[in-house]
Design a protein around this motif. Structure first.
Motif, PDB file in Angstrom:
ATOM      1  N   PHE A   1       0.834  -1.197   0.000  1.00 57.24           N
ATOM      2  CA  PHE A   1       0.000   0.000   0.000  1.00 57.24           C
ATOM      3  C   PHE A   1       0.876   1.257   0.000  1.00 57.24           C
ATOM      4  O   PHE A   1       0.540   2.264  -0.650  1.00 57.24           O
ATOM      5  N   SER A   2       1.979   1.193   0.712  1.00 59.12           N
ATOM      6  CA  SER A   2       2.881   2.343   0.751  1.00 59.12           C
ATOM      7  C   SER A   2       3.507   2.595  -0.609  1.00 59.12           C
ATOM      8  O   SER A   2       3.581   3.739  -1.089  1.00 59.12           O
ATOM      9  N   ALA A   3       3.983   1.500  -1.286  1.00 57.55           N
ATOM     10  CA  ALA A   3       4.599   1.655  -2.608  1.00 57.55           C
ATOM     11  C   ALA A   3       3.580   2.132  -3.629  1.00 57.55           C
ATOM     12  O   ALA A   3       3.898   2.950  -4.509  1.00 57.55           O
ATOM     13  N   ALA A   4       2.359   1.632  -3.542  1.00 60.92           N
ATOM     14  CA  ALA A   4       1.312   2.059  -4.471  1.00 60.92           C
ATOM     15  C   ALA A   4       0.992   3.534  -4.294  1.00 60.92           C
ATOM     16  O   ALA A   4       0.806   4.273  -5.280  1.00 60.92           O
ATOM     17  N   ALA A   5       0.952   3.989  -3.048  1.00 58.96           N
ATOM     18  CA  ALA A   5       0.692   5.409  -2.797  1.00 58.96           C
ATOM     19  C   ALA A   5       1.848   6.256  -3.283  1.00 58.96           C
ATOM     20  O   ALA A   5       1.654   7.363  -3.818  1.00 58.96           O
ATOM     21  N   GLU A   6       3.079   5.755  -3.097  1.00 57.65           N
ATOM     22  CA  GLU A   6       4.264   6.520  -3.497  1.00 57.65           C
ATOM     23  C   GLU A   6       4.335   6.676  -5.000  1.00 57.65           C
ATOM     24  O   GLU A   6       4.696   7.747  -5.505  1.00 57.65           O
ATOM     25  N   LYS A   7       4.010   5.600  -5.746  1.00 59.43           N
ATOM     26  CA  LYS A   7       4.145   5.640  -7.211  1.00 59.43           C
ATOM     27  C   LYS A   7       2.814   5.895  -7.916  1.00 59.43           C
ATOM     28  O   LYS A   7       2.796   6.039  -9.142  1.00 59.43           O
ATOM     29  N   GLY A   8       1.750   5.923  -7.169  1.00 61.69           N
ATOM     30  CA  GLY A   8       0.457   6.171  -7.784  1.00 61.69           C
ATOM     31  C   GLY A   8      -0.021   5.031  -8.653  1.00 61.69           C
ATOM     32  O   GLY A   8      -0.761   5.250  -9.620  1.00 61.69           O
ATOM     33  N   ILE A   9       0.411   3.820  -8.335  1.00 59.35           N
ATOM     34  CA  ILE A   9       0.049   2.630  -9.119  1.00 59.35           C
ATOM     35  C   ILE A   9      -0.636   1.626  -8.171  1.00 59.35           C
ATOM     36  O   ILE A   9      -0.048   1.220  -7.168  1.00 59.35           O
ATOM     37  N   THR A  10      -1.831   1.248  -8.492  1.00 63.76           N
ATOM     38  CA  THR A  10      -2.534   0.266  -7.651  1.00 63.76           C
ATOM     39  C   THR A  10      -2.416  -1.166  -8.191  1.00 63.76           C
ATOM     40  O   THR A  10      -2.768  -2.115  -7.496  1.00 63.76           O
ATOM     41  N   ASP A  11      -1.898  -1.296  -9.417  1.00 66.78           N
ATOM     42  CA  ASP A  11      -1.703  -2.627 -10.003  1.00 66.78           C
ATOM     43  C   ASP A  11      -0.394  -3.199  -9.470  1.00 66.78           C
ATOM     44  O   ASP A  11       0.705  -2.709  -9.795  1.00 66.78           O
ATOM     45  N   VAL A  12      -0.482  -4.215  -8.661  1.00 64.09           N
ATOM     46  CA  VAL A  12       0.711  -4.787  -8.022  1.00 64.09           C
ATOM     47  C   VAL A  12       1.642  -5.412  -9.042  1.00 64.09           C
ATOM     48  O   VAL A  12       2.877  -5.380  -8.871  1.00 64.09           O
ATOM     49  N   GLU A  13       1.136  -5.970 -10.117  1.00 59.33           N
ATOM     50  CA  GLU A  13       1.998  -6.584 -11.132  1.00 59.33           C
ATOM     51  C   GLU A  13       2.926  -5.537 -11.738  1.00 59.33           C
ATOM     52  O   GLU A  13       4.113  -5.792 -11.962  1.00 59.33           O
TER      53      GLU A  13
END
Length: 583
Positions: free
Chosen positions: A376-388
């Motif tokens: 969740f932290s990485a997704a918020a940092e990069k603005g990407i919700t697709d984990v792949e």
């Protein structure tokens, strides 16, 4: 960057509320299961999910298969007919050695009321085996197995020194995962004071003692001096989840009661587990018929056997979903050939597999909780919700996620593999002996069949000969008639011979009599009449008028007296016997 509220990986989505299910005392839900199992399929196998040894169609697959009142797996196939098509290569892809199906079971209490839900895993080993004439098994991995045993004759013991006046009986025992529930009844007549309290009871199992049971009383009458007492209810003991024993020793209270030995039967398939095995076998058969690589080959669904693996039991009421996830992630680390071989393993060997313990489950839950926060932290940092996409861009994050899903257990798995191969080798040797014995029996049976066939052929040959003989002799009726005629002829011949012999005897007798008469007549003719010397000869006329036997004989032979030619009465009398014979 603003925080994100959800993460997705190949159509599996989790949100912050789902992430909260990884906390202590929380139940895992279907969203968490789908997310991490698909993530594991992508990261754990060497070469990615294209080489994943375990197929997975979703946490609600079982529920959907049973929907619309489907009565069988074949009937329920229409409810999920497109699910396997979404898998590259289909359900029977060559790389798949197993098919993982999470089962969410609705629990009921003893009164039939809802008692929550429970997750367990059905792992179908070697899915195409039913069509390839290979072993196929539905292995039930249940971290809260249930079994119950009722005693028609209660197990009982007495307190020492009370002359059997203080006793305790066990009428039923039940196991639900790590919990063992004993139904008991204690009595005392009050001659030795009040009844001892049941809270001090102990349960001995696998070399350790379970103490401080939970007491549930239906009858609470402790009694007193001269007052009878009675306790009736249940004692619930919490065991170590690694307990594999089926034998227990129950000691009531702590005041000299003798131990009661309790022994369970081995774990058996529950009704739902049997249904799961039957439905999945039917589904595989229908899927093979419609989308299998060799549709012309029949899939024998009845060849799919069901078995219960003796796995470690959970030590709480909310980690069943984590056990399902952990068992699936461990299966993803195995090779396809190894999974197919497990379909032949016995329950004894399967119990030696390094199944996850409660300690392993607690550790895995902490790792998953940490990695979800990291994602969740990485997704918020990069603005990407697709984990792949996140993992493709960040190798460090990818490594962290992989470490959260795996654990170094290669040595334990290798040991289990060695034990499994030894068992299969021994079973192969035994199977060869059985086949040799079966071959000898078949040869003996074949020899008896050949002997019986030869006898039948000989009997048929003789029957054919008799038939031909009857045919050429005119058939059975004519043969019978000939036999009757022959018998009749022989009988008539004997009768005629007897009549001829009788007639010959009569003729001989008559001839003898005739000769005697002829001789007598000739003597009479030569004998002179009385006074013949003094009398003169009679005239012919007088002689003809004189009656006599000779005259009658001549008349009977057609003569009317003396004939011309000068023949006398003596000639006529001499011919009379022959004439009588001709007559």
């Amino acid at each position: 960057m603003p925080p994100v509220s959800e993460l997705s990986f190949r159509r599996a989505i989790i949100n912050l509320a789902d992430a909260g299910r990884l906390g202590e005392g929380e139940d895992l839900n279907d969203a968490i299961l789908d997310f991490f199992i698909r993530l594991g399929q992508f990261l754990i196998p060497e070469g990615g999910d294209a080489n994943a040894p375990v197929s997975y169609l979703g946490s609600i697959f079982w529920k959907q298969l049973r929907s619309a009142y489907a009565s069988s797996g074949e009937d329920g196939w229409k409810n999920v007919q497109n699910w396997a098509k979404r898998k590259a290569g289909g359900l029977f892809k060559a790389s798949f050695g197993a098919f993982a199906v999470p089962i969410n079971e609705d629990l009921k209490d003893d009164k039939g009321n809802d008692a929550g839900n429970h997750w367990w895993l059905a792992l179908v080993l070697n899915p195409p085996g039913g069509a390839m004439k290979e072993p196929t098994a539905v292995m039930c991995l249940d971290s809260m197995q249930r079994r119950t045993k009722k005693f028609d004759e209660p197990l009982s013991t007495t307190q020492a020194g009370t002359m059997h006046r203080y006793s305790v009986e066990v009428t039923e025992v039940e196991q639900a995962g790590y919990l063992l529930i004993i139904t008991f009844e204690a009595r005392g007549d009050g001659s030795f004071g009040p009844l001892p309290r049941p809270e001090k009871s102990r349960l001995l199992v696998d070399g350790y003692a379970c103490v401080d049971p939970t007491l549930g009383l239906r009858i609470n009458m402790p009694g007193d001096d001269g007052v009878a007492g009675r306790f009736q209810g249940t004692l619930t003991f919490a065991m170590d989840g690694r307990c594999r024993s089926s034998a227990f020793e129950f000691i009531y209270a702590d005041d000299g009661y003798g131990p009661i030995k309790i022994e369970f039967d081995p774990f058996q398939l529950t009704k739902l587990q049997k249904d799961v095995s039957r439905y999945l076998g039917g589904y595989l058969a229908k899927e093979w018929e419609m989308n299998g690589p060799q549709k012309g080959v029949r899939f024998e669904k009845m060849s799919t056997r069901a078995l219960v693996a003796d796995v470690h039991q959970q030590e709480n009421l909310n980690d069943c979903g984590v056990y399902v996830l952990e068992n699936t992630l461990r299966a993803l680390r195995l090779k396809k050939e190894f999974l197919k071989t497990m379909a032949e393993a016995s329950s004894q060997v399967l119990s030696k597999y390094p199944w996850p313990s409660q300690k392993d489950i607690t550790a895995r839950k902490l790792k998953l909780k940490g990695i979800v926060a990291r994602l969740f932290s990485a997704a918020a940092e990069k603005g990407i919700t697709d984990v792949e996409k996140l993992l493709k861009e960040d190798d460090t994050l990818k490594k962290e996620v992989l470490e959260s899903l795996t654990e170094a257990r290669d040595s334990e798995v290798d040991k289990f593999a060695s034990d499994l191969h030894k068992e299969l080798a021994a079973r192969t040797a035994d199977k060869e002996k059985e086949q040799e014995e079966l071959r000898r029996r078949e040869e003996a049976v074949q020899a008896r069949r050949e002997e019986e066939r030869a006898k039948r052929e000989e009997a048929a040959r003789k029957a054919e000969e008799e038939r031909l003989e009857l045919k050429w002799s005119g058939g059975p009726r004519k043969v019978e008639e000939k036999k009757k005629k022959k018998a009749s002829r022989s009988k008539s011949g004997s009768d005629m011979s007897m009549s001829r012999s009788r007639s010959r005897g009569k003729d001989r007798n008559a001839k003898g009599r005739s000769k005697k008469r002829a001789a007598s007549s000739s003597q009479d003719s030569r004998r002179p009449a009385k006074g013949g010397s003094k009398k003169r000869a009679t005239s012919p006329s007088e002689d003809s008028r004189r009656p006599g036997k000779s005259v009658k004989r001549n008349k009977s032979n057609g003569g009317g007296g003396r004939r011309r030619g000068g023949r006398g009465a003596s000639d006529s009398r001499s011919r009379s016997p022959s004439r009588r014979r001709r007559r």
